[in-house]
Design a protein around this motif. Structure first.
Motif, PDB file in Angstrom:
ATOM      1  N   LEU A 109      44.766  -6.119 130.157  1.00 35.39           N
ATOM      2  CA  LEU A 109      45.091  -7.269 129.332  1.00 35.39           C
ATOM      3  C   LEU A 109      44.092  -8.368 129.607  1.00 35.39           C
ATOM      4  N   THR A 110      43.942  -9.262 128.631  1.00 37.21           N
ATOM      5  CA  THR A 110      43.154 -10.455 128.892  1.00 37.21           C
ATOM      6  C   THR A 110      44.062 -11.655 128.649  1.00 37.21           C
ATOM      7  N   ALA A 111      44.128 -12.525 129.641  1.00 36.78           N
ATOM      8  CA  ALA A 111      45.018 -13.671 129.544  1.00 36.78           C
ATOM      9  C   ALA A 111      44.468 -14.668 128.547  1.00 36.78           C
ATOM     10  N   HIS A 169      50.374  -8.489 118.912  1.00 38.03           N
ATOM     11  CA  HIS A 169      50.083  -9.917 118.957  1.00 38.03           C
ATOM     12  C   HIS A 169      50.997 -10.550 119.971  1.00 38.03           C
ATOM     13  N   SER A 170      50.473 -11.235 120.884  1.00 36.54           N
ATOM     14  CA  SER A 170      51.272 -11.914 121.884  1.00 36.54           C
ATOM     15  C   SER A 170      50.661 -13.289 122.080  1.00 36.54           C
ATOM     16  N   PRO A 171      51.525 -14.292 122.328  1.00 31.63           N
ATOM     17  CA  PRO A 171      50.946 -15.615 122.553  1.00 31.63           C
ATOM     18  C   PRO A 171      50.236 -15.712 123.899  1.00 31.63           C
ATOM     19  N   TYR A 172      50.455 -14.707 124.765  1.00 31.65           N
ATOM     20  CA  TYR A 172      49.970 -14.866 126.128  1.00 31.65           C
ATOM     21  C   TYR A 172      48.766 -13.994 126.474  1.00 31.65           C
ATOM     22  N   PHE A 173      48.809 -12.742 125.969  1.00 30.99           N
ATOM     23  CA  PHE A 173      47.760 -11.803 126.388  1.00 30.99           C
ATOM     24  C   PHE A 173      47.177 -11.100 125.172  1.00 30.99           C
ATOM     25  N   ARG A 174      45.944 -10.664 125.307  1.00 34.97           N
ATOM     26  CA  ARG A 174      45.345  -9.762 124.354  1.00 34.97           C
ATOM     27  C   ARG A 174      45.242  -8.405 125.022  1.00 34.97           C
ATOM     28  N   TYR A 175      45.505  -7.348 124.262  1.00 35.82           N
ATOM     29  CA  TYR A 175      45.333  -6.011 124.803  1.00 35.82           C
ATOM     30  C   TYR A 175      43.859  -5.680 124.720  1.00 35.82           C
ATOM     31  N   THR A 176      43.226  -5.346 125.829  1.00 38.75           N
ATOM     32  CA  THR A 176      41.779  -5.137 125.792  1.00 38.75           C
ATOM     33  C   THR A 176      41.370  -3.775 126.313  1.00 38.75           C
ATOM     34  N   GLY A 177      42.303  -2.892 126.505  1.00 42.89           N
ATOM     35  CA  GLY A 177      41.929  -1.553 126.978  1.00 42.89           C
ATOM     36  C   GLY A 177      43.133  -0.870 127.556  1.00 42.89           C
ATOM     37  N   ARG A 178      42.942   0.330 128.021  1.00 43.30           N
ATOM     38  CA  ARG A 178      44.011   1.118 128.598  1.00 43.30           C
ATOM     39  C   ARG A 178      44.555   0.381 129.821  1.00 43.30           C
ATOM     40  N   GLY A 179      45.811  -0.033 129.766  1.00 44.04           N
ATOM     41  CA  GLY A 179      46.413  -0.734 130.913  1.00 44.04           C
ATOM     42  C   GLY A 179      45.684  -1.993 131.295  1.00 44.04           C
ATOM     43  N   LEU A 197      46.213   6.415 144.814  1.00 42.23           N
ATOM     44  CA  LEU A 197      47.609   5.967 144.785  1.00 42.23           C
ATOM     45  C   LEU A 197      48.298   6.509 143.541  1.00 42.23           C
ATOM     46  N   PRO A 198      48.404   7.831 143.413  1.00 41.88           N
ATOM     47  CA  PRO A 198      48.996   8.397 142.204  1.00 41.88           C
ATOM     48  C   PRO A 198      50.457   7.973 142.088  1.00 41.88           C
ATOM     49  N   GLY A 199      50.891   7.792 140.860  1.00 44.25           N
ATOM     50  CA  GLY A 199      52.294   7.458 140.648  1.00 44.25           C
ATOM     51  C   GLY A 199      52.574   5.971 140.650  1.00 44.25           C
ATOM     52  N   VAL A 200      51.574   5.166 140.931  1.00 45.45           N
ATOM     53  CA  VAL A 200      51.769   3.712 140.881  1.00 45.45           C
ATOM     54  C   VAL A 200      50.861   3.153 139.796  1.00 45.45           C
ATOM     55  N   PRO A 201      51.422   2.792 138.649  1.00 51.53           N
ATOM     56  CA  PRO A 201      50.566   2.309 137.564  1.00 51.53           C
ATOM     57  C   PRO A 201      49.866   1.009 137.950  1.00 51.53           C
ATOM     58  N   LEU A 202      48.612   0.902 137.556  1.00 49.65           N
ATOM     59  CA  LEU A 202      47.848  -0.320 137.822  1.00 49.65           C
ATOM     60  C   LEU A 202      47.598  -1.034 136.497  1.00 49.65           C
ATOM     61  N   VAL A 203      47.995  -2.291 136.421  1.00 55.84           N
ATOM     62  CA  VAL A 203      47.699  -3.096 135.239  1.00 55.84           C
ATOM     63  C   VAL A 203      46.588  -4.062 135.602  1.00 55.84           C
ATOM     64  N   VAL A 204      45.537  -4.068 134.785  1.00 54.24           N
ATOM     65  CA  VAL A 204      44.446  -5.000 135.025  1.00 54.24           C
ATOM     66  C   VAL A 204      44.634  -6.188 134.091  1.00 54.24           C
ATOM     67  N   THR A 220      41.499 -10.233 137.528  1.00 55.22           N
ATOM     68  CA  THR A 220      40.060 -10.255 137.788  1.00 55.22           C
ATOM     69  C   THR A 220      39.324 -10.971 136.676  1.00 55.22           C
ATOM     70  N   THR A 221      38.088 -11.350 136.960  1.00 58.55           N
ATOM     71  CA  THR A 221      37.216 -11.831 135.891  1.00 58.55           C
ATOM     72  C   THR A 221      36.160 -10.771 135.595  1.00 58.55           C
ATOM     73  N   ASP A 222      36.134  -9.730 136.417  1.00 58.02           N
ATOM     74  CA  ASP A 222      35.043  -8.763 136.346  1.00 58.02           C
ATOM     75  C   ASP A 222      35.598  -7.393 135.958  1.00 58.02           C
ATOM     76  N   LEU A 223      35.448  -7.035 134.680  1.00 56.32           N
ATOM     77  CA  LEU A 223      36.066  -5.798 134.193  1.00 56.32           C
ATOM     78  C   LEU A 223      35.375  -4.546 134.735  1.00 56.32           C
ATOM     79  N   ASP A 224      34.108  -4.649 135.113  1.00 57.16           N
ATOM     80  CA  ASP A 224      33.427  -3.489 135.698  1.00 57.16           C
ATOM     81  C   ASP A 224      34.052  -3.145 137.051  1.00 57.16           C
TER      82      ASP A 224
END
Lengths: 686, 686
Positions: free
Chosen positions: B39-41, B27-37, A592-599, A575-579
């Motif tokens: 990433l920012t590319a 530190h990763s060349p690809y992503f920054r960690y920006t919060g719980r679960g 959807l419990p049990g399925v981790p979501l990575v943003v 996404t481009t929209d973190l909100d």
């Protein structure tokens, strides 16, 4: 383990150690049980099961007819009479335009008058050549009772390159047979009905389209109905020759009221005709020989003893064609007939009109001639796709040429032939004369290769009487080679050069395709002694999602069951929209419990790049001492209901798929969302 | 659970109950960690990882430049001087052809002489109209500080249909801006270099191709470099007007040596000019107003206070354009200039040649004019894709128009614009005059809708001073509506009808697309309160195979791990040749133990039908009291290395996939065989 159709419950009959699916003998509308773990599909098995499929099947059935089974192919063996009609249509139909081509050669050289004097000797020379070629092919019938086309004869005797040259020449010839025969047929029709003069191209295209469609239906040329046009034409043509010759000899008929051109031409003398013009006229008339090889390629279709029946039919055909050709040329010369352009009047139409008058007999004769020519075009629709299929099986053509459609027809080859022949007709404005120079070249190259192959055959086998047989084929090879060179030279500018360029291009393309298939096959080769029973690597499941909807839920629930371990499962939201992402996360964790979501925030607004790189990063993080897992990317797909849906949906999935195909150890699982599956059931819930 | 790039081993930090992937700050060349679960590319995350990808990326980089991040978009705020140059290029450049269009209207009506008398009053009338329209748009700047294109103004005030009419008219206008400006630019070049007269179409197409490419690279029009051509043109044009006016007033200059046409024209009187001709001339000249709305749509790009700066720039632009237009028309009238066709000499080029002589100054002026016109074409490459993206987000255009490419450009919209504008240029033979009738219609429809929207806006908001403001916009709306009707009527036959037909077609298409998306969204809707944690149904795995090779082995080993139960796994071999099947079975049982092989004999030689029906039969055999399993069809795929591979391989898989997408409860798993995965490792064995 499968109970086929009839039963209600599976039969639990698997013995330990025998993991093969056990199929019980059972009545099923779809399959017959034919052995251990082996089924034979019945016709119903080809019926599509989806609604769209059924509709398109019905449309196809209406257009193309019901599917045919393999067994229906064999068909009847042909009597000599029927075989003559069916295999000779191509050869005999060339008498409709060969005489005209000789006359045109003189006319275009500015010595039209010579045509009235020299056409007959040239026609006789061509008939002699026809006899020699026929004698040569007669031996092919005996030596290759399974059907000796120049491709198979040269493959067996002369090696790959020669056989591919033969194949290229044959493909070109088959295409030109369609184009020339259709164009000539339309010219015959337009000669009788001048109002159609401006419509020749559309009519020819329509005819090709209909013949193509007919052949996609699996039109069989073996039927009696296909023998009729040949005999109708032969009957009315010989009647015309008989009446015409009688009137010339006994009534001194000198033809219809001559046009000013004809009067001028008859006052010329033939003394000024050079050798080049003679060669050109001969080369033009040699087109009468096209189709001579057809019988030799169709030996297995004859009644036994096949070779002898085929050989006899071949000789009969040669005699008929030779007589017909000389007869028509005799009438044309004595009636002082020149082809007329505006409106188109073919030579044979002018003869018929003079002999039969402007009666129904004339119109019938023109109709029979056109019908025979269409039939000749149709013969290529059997030969071309069959050759393409053989080339496909041999790896020289894309393999799909060897697939058969529902109606046992080689659909790809048929459609290719229709398209190319149609294009040629358009390019040549449906004018027979424009195509003849291209046509003759390929034919004589083929003759030469086939006869040379036979020479080699006799040298190899030294069968009984091989010396005599070799001599006949050697003479044939030499003569046809000389004529191939002559035709190419004198017709080079007129079009023969296209063929001279096209043949090596086709040969190169076929060798290239074969090299690709060989390389693939070598690459995929598996040693015969290896046993594969190691379990597969672990499986990571990644599901790119665009929110929560039924399609996503379906994909997630499916993906959940694939991961080797719950820790190897995750959904990815780019996404481009973190909100928006936070809102989704709240809902996701709840629904959807049990399925981790990575943003993954993508400031570049790109989607494909970050997903692929994320997979890469996951692999990098894998302990180096363990084999990295297979990555299964589960893609929710929205099934298109209409053609325009392809533009509106799944564009992102399509781009992602294209990128994933190139990624190592990655499997792409498409989970199509189908409305039908869900419309009556509420979404699953706990 | 993923350690991003830097680490060697995963961090086992998952707490029970928190199944979310835990991403460590790293530190990763690809992503920054920006919060719980989350990433920012980084930019590197967009880099492709495959060899082919990298090569194509490099080619794309060379052609299109490096990818840009979102943040790079904002760019600088524009000073009034720069904004004037950038936003006005479209409007100001119309002075290069508007005068000529007025003269042509008289010339084509057969009263060329009237042009010398009546052009100036018509130009003044148009300048007055320009003033009114500018005053109307001035208010848009204040009312819609976020940029009020006629689409957004009418969406807010007039509802969906009006806004879609405005959008359609805008899309047409943007396309025609490209076509007209490019054609006119090429005409200016050809006026200076007559040798190029026959090459206008190829040059125009080349120019459009280059501008398209530049915009795919994400060409920003904000750069100072884009301000230069406008000022160069303005400087040299006002200099020309000053010199010309001086010579007319003080030296009695009556223009270049008149051609016979001009002499004939000057002897005519203007008395015979009817109202229709006057209206036509006015409608033609009204094309000078195109581009007036640009500033109002670009308010956010100005330095604060944005609305005031934009409004002032707009008024300045109107004054400059009005003066320029009247000035050029004054010179044309007094120099008695008529457009010349062979070789093409535009009116402005003839004026410049007369004023500057055949010196370098003349060529420079023509160059500046052409440059400004190309710049005007370029403005549409920002406006069109942005509008298409907004329409894509609103669901009226296919969604891919809202995707941005690597360079932050809306690639789909840019390519569409380039293609359509190119086609229009070809259809109009790059003749400006042929396109003007189409151009003016859309512009005035847009003006009318935007101003009507403003009237509604004032009625709604009743802001301070709304009565005065409403009056201004009402006058603007009324006037532009009348002119829209006039232009459409007098130019109907000349091309306006195309626009009249096209607008409803576009509106209909957009409504249709929206309906599709709405229906899909409703169909996929998931109730917010449902929880999905039920395990998925059982999984049956069917693997259609064509023998034993590496690709098949890979697919089988993968499929093996997917089946819920070994009894739900099977490979299917469809064949016409049972001997071949027996040989395969012998080898299969030996090399792939534990995977049952079912042989399906297909006498119809069909493959897709029997496979689908076999799946159907398996489902029929499932106990009716248990939910039928999901069928996973595992398809070995050979990954294409070359474009021609698509023709040679995977044709069967493609046909099978197409049939499976429509089948219920079926997942298609593509197992691509990639040479890279296997070239160094021997095939797996026990």
């Amino acid at each position: 383990m499968a109970d086929l159709g009839g039963g209600r419950r599976p039969i639990a009959g698997r013995k330990p150690g025998d993991k093969r699916v056990r199929v019980e003998r059972h009545h099923s509308p779809y399959f017959r049980y034919t052995g251990r773990g082996q089924l034979t599909a019945k016709a119903a098995a080809n019926a599509p099961t989806t609604g769209i499929g059924r509709v398109s099947m019905r449309a196809k059935g209406f257009l193309l007819g019901r599917p045919l089974a393999n067994e229906e192919e064999a068909g009847e063996r042909l009597s000599k009479k029927k075989a003559l009609a069916i295999f000779s249509s191509d050869a005999i139909s060339s008498s409709a335009y060969a005489t005209e081509e000789i006359i045109l050669a003189f006319l275009l050289a500015g010595v039209a008058g010579a045509a009235f004097v020299l056409s007959i000797p040239i026609a006789i020379a061509i008939a002699v050549l026809l006899g020699i070629v026929a004698f040569s092919y007669r031996q092919v019938c005996y030596a290759y009772p399974n059907g000796g086309g120049s491709y198979s004869v040269s493959k067996a005797n002369l090696g790959r390159t020669a056989s591919l040259v033969a194949a290229s020449a044959l493909l070109i010839d088959y295409t030109l047979t369609v184009a020339v025969s259709t164009s000539s047929a339309v010219e015959q029709i337009a000669s009788a009905v001048p109002a159609l003069h401006d419509w020749t191209v559309p009519i020819a295209i329509l005819a090709i389209a209909l013949i193509t469609l007919g052949n996609l239906r699996g039109l069989r040329e073996a039927g009696t109905i296909f023998a009729i046009p040949t005999y109708l034409f032969l009957g009315s043509a010989f009647l015309m020759i008989a009446i015409g010759a009688f009137r010339i000899v006994f009534a001194g008929d000198t033809g219809p009221t001559p046009s000013p051109e004809v009067i001028r031409a008859t006052q010329e003398t033939a003394t000024s005709v050079g050798i080049l013009i003679l060669l050109r006229a001969f080369a033009s008339g040699a087109v009468a020989l096209t189709g001579t090889e057809a019988i030799a390629t169709g030996v297995p279709a004859f009644q036994p003893p096949e070779p002898r029946n085929a050989a006899r039919t071949l000789m009969t055909m040669a005699v008929i064609l030779g007589t017909l050709f000389i007869g028509i040329t005799f009438l044309a010369s004595n009636f002082h007939i020149l082809p007329v352009e505006e409106p188109k009047q073919t030579v044979i139409a002018q003869i018929a009109r003079h002999v039969y008058g402007d009666t129904i007999a004339f119109y019938l004769f023109q109709g029979f001639t056109a019908l025979l020519l269409f039939l000749a075009a149709n013969t290529s629709y059997n030969a071309f796709p069959r050759l393409a299929a053989v080339l496909g099986e041999d790896g020289f053509f894309p393999r799909q040429f060897a697939f058969r459609g529902d109606r046992l027809a080689f659909s790809t080859g048929i459609m290719l032939l229709g398209l190319v022949a149609g294009a040629v007709v358009v390019a040549a404005h449906a004018e027979t004369h424009a195509l003849i120079p291209l046509y003759a070249v390929g034919v004589f190259i083929d003759f030469t290769i086939a006869q040379s192959g036979m020479v080699r055959h006799w040298l190899r086998t030294r069968d009984q009487g091989w010396r005599r047989r070799l001599t006949i084929n050697a003479v044939g090879a030499l003569l046809t080679a000389v004529i191939a060179v002559v035709v190419t030279s004198v017709k080079f500018e007129a079009g023969a050069r296209f063929v001279v360029i096209l043949i090596p291009v086709l040969v190169g393309a076929m060798l290239f395709i074969r090299r690709q298939y060989d390389a693939q096959s070598a690459e995929l080769q598996v040693r015969d002694d290896l046993v594969f029973d190691r379990p597969h690597r672990e499986q990571r499941v990644v599901i790119p999602v665009n929110g929560i909807n039924r399609s996503v839920v379906q994909a997630v629930m499916f993906g959940k069951s694939l991961a080797s371990d719950p820790s190897l499962l995750q959904a990815v939201f780019v996404t481009t929209d973190l909100d928006e992402a936070e809102a989704l996360r709240e809902r996701w964790d709840r629904q959807l419990p049990g399925v981790p979501l990575v943003v993954v925030e993508s400031p570049f607004r790109a989607l494909v790049g970050p997903v692929i790189t994320y997979l890469e990063v996951l692999d990098l993080a894998w302990p180096p001492d363990r084999e990295a897992p297979t990555t299964i990317v589960v893609l929710p797909e929205y099934v298109a209901k209409h053609w325009w849906d392809r533009l509106l949906y799944n564009q992102t999935a399509k781009r992602l798929k294209a990128a994933l195909v190139g990624r190592e150890h990655t499997v792409i699982a498409d989970v199509p969302y189908r409305r039908s599956e869900h419309q009556d059931e509420p979404p699953p819930h706990a």
